[in-house]
Motif scaffolding. Structure first.
Motif, short mmCIF file in Angstrom:
data_model
loop_
_atom_site.label_atom_id
_atom_site.label_comp_id
_atom_site.label_asym_id
_atom_site.label_seq_id
_atom_site.Cartn_x
_atom_site.Cartn_y
_atom_site.Cartn_z
N ILE A 184 0.84 -1.20 0.00
CA ILE A 184 0.00 0.00 0.00
C ILE A 184 0.87 1.25 0.00
O ILE A 184 0.60 2.21 -0.69
CB ILE A 184 -0.94 -0.01 1.23
N HIS A 185 1.97 1.24 0.77
CA HIS A 185 2.85 2.40 0.91
C HIS A 185 4.22 2.09 0.32
O HIS A 185 4.73 0.97 0.44
CB HIS A 185 3.00 2.80 2.37
N SER A 186 4.85 3.12 -0.28
CA SER A 186 6.17 2.91 -0.89
C SER A 186 7.20 2.51 0.16
O SER A 186 8.08 1.68 -0.12
CB SER A 186 6.62 4.16 -1.64
N GLY A 187 7.14 3.07 1.36
CA GLY A 187 8.10 2.73 2.41
C GLY A 187 8.07 1.26 2.75
O GLY A 187 9.12 0.64 2.97
N GLU A 188 6.89 0.69 2.79
CA GLU A 188 6.74 -0.74 3.06
C GLU A 188 7.36 -1.56 1.91
O GLU A 188 8.08 -2.53 2.14
CB GLU A 188 5.26 -1.10 3.21
N ALA A 189 7.08 -1.14 0.68
CA ALA A 189 7.62 -1.83 -0.49
C ALA A 189 9.15 -1.77 -0.50
O ALA A 189 9.82 -2.77 -0.76
CB ALA A 189 7.06 -1.22 -1.77
N PHE A 190 9.70 -0.59 -0.20
CA PHE A 190 11.15 -0.43 -0.21
C PHE A 190 11.82 -1.29 0.86
O PHE A 190 12.86 -1.90 0.63
CB PHE A 190 11.54 1.04 -0.01
N GLY A 191 11.21 -1.32 2.04
CA GLY A 191 11.77 -2.13 3.13
C GLY A 191 11.76 -3.61 2.82
O GLY A 191 12.74 -4.33 3.06
N THR A 192 10.65 -4.09 2.26
CA THR A 192 10.55 -5.51 1.90
C THR A 192 11.51 -5.85 0.77
O THR A 192 12.17 -6.89 0.80
CB THR A 192 9.11 -5.85 1.49
#
Length: 137
Positions: free
Chosen positions: A103-111
């Motif tokens: 949902i959020h870019s920060g979550e995508a980047f961390g994963t």
């Protein structure tokens, strides 16, 4: 003095600011092939020429806000590895999937980073430290 590596042969390159790398490179690389010879003959016409040591910068994280590093900018293998294209393709593929899933870019980047960082570290471990030290002596 800088050491160069060409066709698995280590050789010294001597130059100072008055003589300049533009004058040293053609003599050092002479006879290494038609493309190298062509580039060497064109060095005098190049105005934005840079010749310096290679460096490797390792960062603690690959993203900040909406900014993310991919490929060799994230993993930092040296040019000796010749893995930049492979790294960026793997990274882009994984990142695209995580962006689609999150949902959020920060979550995508961390994963993305958690999944791909071990692959990048494996690439860094394949670097021969002796070769890097000799080249940057």
């Amino acid at each position: 003095m800088i050491f160069g590596l060409l066709n698995s042969v280590i050789f010294p390159i001597y130059f100072d600011e008055t003589y300049g790398a533009k004058n040293v490179l053609p003599a050092t690389l002479k006879g290494q092939g038609i493309i190298v010879d062509l580039i060497s003959t064109e060095l005098d016409t190049v105005r934005d020429f840079y010749f310096g040591l290679m460096s490797q910068v390792k960062v603690s994280r690959w993203s900040k806000g909406r900014f993310v590093l991919l490929g060799d900018t994230a993993c930092c293998p040296t040019a000796f590895m010749r893995e930049g294209t492979a790294l960026v393709l793997v990274d882009a593929y994984v990142l695209a999937g995580e962006i689609k899933r999150s949902i959020h870019s920060g979550e995508a980047f961390g994963t993305y980073e958690a999944f791909v960082r071990p692959y990048g570290h494996a690439s860094q471990r394949r670097i021969n430290p002796v070769c890097v030290r000799l080249t940057h002596a």
